[in-house]
Design a protein around this motif. Structure first.
Motif, PDB file in Angstrom:
ATOM      1  N   UNK A  94       4.833  10.520 -11.299  1.00  0.00           N
ATOM      2  CA  UNK A  94       3.765  10.779 -12.282  1.00  0.00           C
ATOM      3  C   UNK A  94       4.352  10.967 -13.685  1.00  0.00           C
ATOM      4  N   UNK A  95       5.478  11.650 -13.783  1.00  0.00           N
ATOM      5  CA  UNK A  95       6.112  11.838 -15.094  1.00  0.00           C
ATOM      6  C   UNK A  95       6.616  10.494 -15.632  1.00  0.00           C
ATOM      7  N   UNK A  98       3.647   8.628 -16.835  1.00  0.00           N
ATOM      8  CA  UNK A  98       3.184   9.211 -18.094  1.00  0.00           C
ATOM      9  C   UNK A  98       4.077   8.787 -19.244  1.00  0.00           C
ATOM     10  N   UNK A  99       5.370   8.725 -18.996  1.00  0.00           N
ATOM     11  CA  UNK A  99       6.315   8.419 -20.094  1.00  0.00           C
ATOM     12  C   UNK A  99       6.270   6.952 -20.488  1.00  0.00           C
TER      13      UNK A  99
END
Lengths: 101, 101
Positions: A94-95, A98-99
């Motif tokens: 998820x990170x 997102x990035x």
């Protein structure tokens, strides 16, 4: 040979992982490994001096985000994808997603 | 009345959100709002002095994680759940789930 400390699974803490990933350069390093697989330290395309790179890799390693192994004169950096998935399911994907946005 | 700055959606940055959530007290504040809904600043059950609490709430607000509104003499703190979901889908739920483990 210098032994590099890596935290065991149970000693990987959420706050340390978030702290390690809260820096744009470190996030870029992690994205790069996720995209291209493990890399030697000097292979990352980030605009920082060698000493700064050493600091960033150490921060990621001590947080439990990357595994570093010594191979000859090189430090090869890999993501601890499975360990992170076991400890904090879906956090890293998820990170990374997102990035990329 | 003092106007509290809140970043617009497009100005919420991943690194700032991760940085804001990389502190155990701030993570606890966010968990508390997620569980009980918006709260006055002085209602959080965290072992910190008022000035430290002010600092933590400001860090969360400036990162775009919380919305703070003034109501009489109180500062009411709410999560920007929808904004965060729009900007970084699943990030907050996954971090909250990770922090509960």
């Amino acid at each position: 040979m210098k032994i590099l400390h890596h935290p065991q699974l149970a000693d990987i803490h959420l706050c340390s992982v978030l702290q390690a990933l809260s820096d744009p350069i470190r996030l870029q390093i992690v994205q790069d490994i996720a995209a291209r697989g493990e890399q030697p330290c000097n292979n990352f395309n980030v605009p920082v001096a060698k000493s700064t790179m050493t600091h960033h890799i150490r921060t990621l390693r001590e947080a439990g985000v990357v595994q570093v192994r010594v191979q000859g004169t090189q430090h090869i950096v890999a993501l601890r994808t499975e360990d992170l998935q076991a400890r904090f399911p879906e956090l890293l994907p998820v990170i990374l997603k997102s990035s990329a946005e």
